[in-house]
Design a protein around this motif. Structure first.
Motif, short mmCIF file in Angstrom:
data_model
loop_
_atom_site.label_atom_id
_atom_site.label_comp_id
_atom_site.label_asym_id
_atom_site.label_seq_id
_atom_site.Cartn_x
_atom_site.Cartn_y
_atom_site.Cartn_z
N ASN A 54 0.83 -1.24 0.17
CA ASN A 54 0.01 0.13 -0.09
C ASN A 54 0.82 1.31 0.14
OD1 ASN A 54 -2.10 -1.77 0.02
ND2 ASN A 54 -2.57 -1.58 2.27
N LEU A 55 1.91 1.13 0.57
CA LEU A 55 2.87 2.54 0.46
C LEU A 55 4.26 2.18 -0.57
CD1 LEU A 55 3.68 5.17 1.26
CD2 LEU A 55 5.25 4.12 2.99
N LEU A 56 5.05 1.31 -0.09
CA LEU A 56 6.16 1.32 -0.60
C LEU A 56 6.41 1.08 -2.11
CD1 LEU A 56 8.35 -0.55 1.99
CD2 LEU A 56 8.20 1.79 1.52
N GLY A 57 5.39 0.09 -2.71
CA GLY A 57 5.02 -0.14 -3.86
C GLY A 57 4.60 0.96 -4.72
N SER A 85 5.91 14.42 -15.55
CA SER A 85 6.32 15.97 -15.67
C SER A 85 6.42 16.15 -17.04
CB SER A 85 7.69 15.90 -15.13
OG SER A 85 7.80 15.51 -13.69
N ALA A 86 6.46 15.16 -18.01
CA ALA A 86 6.33 15.91 -19.50
C ALA A 86 4.85 16.16 -19.92
CB ALA A 86 7.00 14.52 -20.27
N ALA A 87 3.93 15.77 -19.30
CA ALA A 87 2.58 16.11 -19.55
C ALA A 87 2.46 17.68 -18.93
CB ALA A 87 1.69 15.30 -18.78
N PRO A 88 1.51 18.46 -19.68
CA PRO A 88 1.29 19.73 -19.25
C PRO A 88 0.69 19.78 -17.97
CG PRO A 88 -0.14 19.02 -20.88
CD PRO A 88 0.72 17.91 -20.98
N ALA A 89 -0.20 18.93 -17.64
CA ALA A 89 -1.06 19.20 -16.29
C ALA A 89 -1.26 17.71 -15.69
CB ALA A 89 -2.26 20.08 -16.41
N ALA A 90 -0.17 16.89 -15.36
CA ALA A 90 -0.44 15.51 -14.94
C ALA A 90 -0.80 15.67 -13.62
CB ALA A 90 0.76 14.86 -15.26
N ARG A 91 -1.41 14.22 -13.19
CA ARG A 91 -2.02 14.25 -11.48
C ARG A 91 -1.65 12.73 -11.58
NH1 ARG A 91 -8.19 16.69 -11.37
NH2 ARG A 91 -7.72 18.70 -12.15
N VAL A 92 -1.36 12.67 -10.12
CA VAL A 92 -1.10 11.55 -9.39
C VAL A 92 -2.20 11.30 -7.97
CG1 VAL A 92 0.47 10.24 -7.87
CG2 VAL A 92 1.34 11.73 -9.62
N VAL A 93 -3.07 10.18 -8.30
CA VAL A 93 -4.08 10.28 -7.23
C VAL A 93 -3.64 8.86 -6.48
CG1 VAL A 93 -6.47 9.66 -7.05
CG2 VAL A 93 -5.70 11.13 -8.84
N SER A 94 -3.60 9.23 -5.11
CA SER A 94 -3.37 8.40 -4.06
C SER A 94 -4.51 7.73 -3.27
CB SER A 94 -2.33 8.86 -3.04
OG SER A 94 -1.08 8.96 -3.78
N LEU A 95 -4.83 6.75 -3.06
CA LEU A 95 -6.08 6.19 -2.46
C LEU A 95 -5.84 5.94 -1.05
CD1 LEU A 95 -9.01 5.54 -3.52
CD2 LEU A 95 -8.41 3.07 -3.41
N SER A 96 -6.57 6.81 -0.23
CA SER A 96 -6.37 6.58 1.19
C SER A 96 -7.74 5.52 1.65
CB SER A 96 -6.37 8.02 1.75
OG SER A 96 -6.40 7.92 3.26
N ALA A 128 0.43 5.82 6.08
CA ALA A 128 1.37 6.27 5.17
C ALA A 128 1.07 6.47 4.04
CB ALA A 128 2.41 4.90 5.60
N ALA A 129 0.24 5.99 3.10
CA ALA A 129 0.11 6.38 1.83
C ALA A 129 -0.56 7.84 1.80
CB ALA A 129 -0.97 5.21 1.33
N VAL A 163 -0.02 10.00 3.91
CA VAL A 163 1.17 11.09 4.43
C VAL A 163 1.92 11.16 2.71
CG1 VAL A 163 3.32 11.36 5.60
CG2 VAL A 163 1.26 10.37 6.70
N PHE A 164 2.30 10.07 2.28
CA PHE A 164 3.27 10.20 1.21
C PHE A 164 2.46 11.22 -0.04
CE2 PHE A 164 3.08 8.08 -3.08
CZ PHE A 164 4.45 8.86 -3.77
N GLY A 165 0.98 11.00 -0.19
CA GLY A 165 0.37 11.84 -1.33
C GLY A 165 0.42 13.29 -0.97
N MET A 166 0.20 13.78 0.49
CA MET A 166 0.26 15.02 0.96
C MET A 166 1.88 15.70 0.71
SD MET A 166 -2.73 16.04 1.47
CE MET A 166 -2.24 17.46 2.51
N GLU A 167 2.79 14.89 1.09
CA GLU A 167 4.19 15.30 1.09
C GLU A 167 4.72 15.35 -0.44
OE1 GLU A 167 8.17 16.17 2.33
OE2 GLU A 167 6.05 16.61 2.99
N LEU A 168 3.98 14.46 -1.28
CA LEU A 168 4.17 14.60 -2.56
C LEU A 168 4.12 15.88 -3.18
CD1 LEU A 168 5.47 13.44 -5.48
CD2 LEU A 168 3.20 12.22 -5.65
N ASP A 169 2.68 16.28 -3.00
CA ASP A 169 2.19 17.61 -3.55
C ASP A 169 3.11 18.96 -2.94
OD1 ASP A 169 0.07 19.35 -4.48
OD2 ASP A 169 0.06 19.86 -2.35
N ARG A 170 3.44 18.71 -1.63
CA ARG A 170 4.22 19.98 -1.12
C ARG A 170 5.60 19.96 -1.86
NH1 ARG A 170 8.50 21.03 1.90
NH2 ARG A 170 9.03 18.93 1.92
#
Length: 470
Positions: free
Chosen positions: A118-121, A134-145, A177-178, A180-187
């Motif tokens: 759920n986290l490390l993978g 990053s090559a996309a103009p407005a990419a998104r990463v969605v993390s499932l909590s 943990a997943a 926290v990862f999503g929030m820290e990734l956005d920051r």
């Protein structure tokens, strides 16, 4: 049922979307809706046969690729081939999850299975695909909590649950943990000016195949419990709406968290959900990020987090949660110390200065007024200050919760205050003076009295307690 629905998903033609765990449950509904609106969807699944069957049912521009999040070798192989075939990826939905309520199990790399999957993978997968995103103009990463993250806490001395293992607690910890990862990734993405946004969602209580699997170790009894659990869950089509909104709504900003809005966030229309306090703690985020980098081997450099991994220390409070582009006032906020290391009354835990505070902290930090002036000297550690008359302070030795009389001040003759630590029912005599015209009323007055009682050994506010009439 009103609110955001799948009908509001905009056209997805020309976009490449990767959905993990897309052969069933929430992932299947998410991939189906994206393909229906024109996206090229990559089904990242562990069971490719089930993935092919799901692809035939949903139709559209879909491809199936093998991915086992419990194996870092599988994650690396998947990411390498996918990045070569799709140098630009517009959407990554970290949907796949695992919940097993039986005995403790480990992944192929020796991690506790919930934490490793759920986290490390997903941490490793996102880092390895960050270049294509990053090559996309407005990419998104969605993390499932998960709703279970709200009551979980991370024990950095036992992240793999090797001591006193409890499956439900391990699952909740992995989902925290997943989150926290999503929030820290956005920051971190905002900190380097990246166009990639990290958004989070949780499905509440949703009817998927995870519920029967969670109880399969109990045999017949487990099957009965699973059937009973299905009665209180919402349909999977409704449960997938929070992550579909996070993935497609044009108005979504990085760092937002969506979930059901009814009955303690277990079901209902999609709204912005509440986070566990630990999910926004910058010190917890830093430690978890560094731990995940060390365990997965995915860090700075080619094929990893790059500049995002070297982003400076986390911000604190409202500055860390500000919308994409900086603080609310448009300026770059100075770093503040974490909640874990914050010391009361303006000093850092190590005896060093913690730097200027912002926002609410600057308005009422240990007796300081909003204009930055101090109403009086700060107390020493062993001598709590007691109000004397209108705002005048003096040091008193600790005497427990006892009433302490003070002498009238020259400014207001005859007025006697009461100790912030005095019991609620004890009153002191005082003469009616002009000071009563300045006292607060109603709820504000009761709140002030409560603060003075409870926080007498910490910080003193800039308003005196109410003088009582005899």
């Amino acid at each position: 049922m009103t609110g955001w629905t799948a009908d509001r998903i905009p056209d997805q033609h020309g976009r490449v979307a990767v959905v993990s765990g897309a052969n069933s449950g929430l992932g299947l509904v998410t991939a189906t809706e994206l393909a229906r609106r024109g996206a090229r969807v990559v089904l990242a699944v562990r069971n490719t046969a089930a993935g092919e069957e799901a692809a035939r049912r949903m139709g559209g521009d879909v491809e199936v690729r093998e991915l086992d999040l419990a194996s870092l070798a599988s994650v690396r192989a998947f990411a390498t081939k996918l990045a070569a075939d799709h140098p630009v990826i517009d959407l990554l939905v970290n949907n796949a999850g695992l919940v097993l309520l039986g005995p403790r199990r480990t992944s192929a790399d020796g991690f506790e299975l919930h934490f490793g999957t759920n986290l490390l993978g997903h941490f490793a997968l996102t880092g390895l695909l960050l270049g294509s995103l990053s090559a996309a103009p407005a990419a998104r990463v969605v993390s499932l909590s998960s709703i279970t993250h709200k009551n979980a806490h991370l024990d950095f001395d036992d992240l793999m649950s090797e001591r006193d293992y409890d499956a439900a607690r391990a699952y909740g910890r992995s989902k925290l943990a997943a989150t926290v990862f999503g929030m820290e990734l956005d920051r971190r993405l905002r900190g380097v000016g990246s166009s990639v946004a990290s958004v989070l969602a949780h499905p509440g209580l949703t009817r998927t195949n995870l519920t029967p699997r969670a109880w399969e170790h109990r045999g017949r009894v487990g099957r009965m419990i699973a059937r009973g659990g299905l009665l209180v869950t919402q349909p999977v089509e409704q449960g997938a709406l929070p992550q579909l909104r996070a993935a497609t709504d044009p108005e979504v900003r990085g760092g937002q968290f969506f979930g059901p809005g009814s009955f303690f966030e277990t079901r209902g229309p999609v709204v912005e959900a509440r986070l566990n306090r630990d999910a926004t703690d910058p010190e917890i985020a830093r430690r978890l990020w560094e731990t995940a980098e060390r365990l997965t081997g995915v860090s700075g450099g080619a094929g990893g987090w790059g500049l995002v991994a070297q982003f400076p220390a986390p911000l604190q409070g409202a500055a860390a949660r500000a919308p994409r582009g900086g603080a609310a006032d448009g300026h770059s906020p100075a770093p503040l110390q974490s909640a874990a290391t914050r010391a009361p009354c303006g000093g850092a835990a190590g005896g060093h200065s913690s730097g200027p505070l912002q926002g609410v902290a600057a308005r009422a930090s240990c007796g300081g007024a909003a204009d930055g002036h101090s109403p009086g000297p700060l107390r020493s550690q062993g001598a709590p200050q007691v109000f004397q008359g209108r705002g005048e302070l003096r040091d008193q030795p600790r005497r427990g919760r006892t009433r302490q009389r003070t002498e009238p001040t020259e400014r207001e003759p005859g007025v006697q205050g009461r100790s912030p630590r005095a019991p609620v029912g004890r009153r002191m005599r005082s003469s009616r003076t002009a000071a009563t015209a300045h006292r607060p009323t109603g709820t504000v007055r009761r709140a002030h009295r409560t603060v003075h009682r409870i926080r007498a050994d910490r910080c003193l506010l800039n308003y005196p307690p109410r003088p009582y009439r005899s």
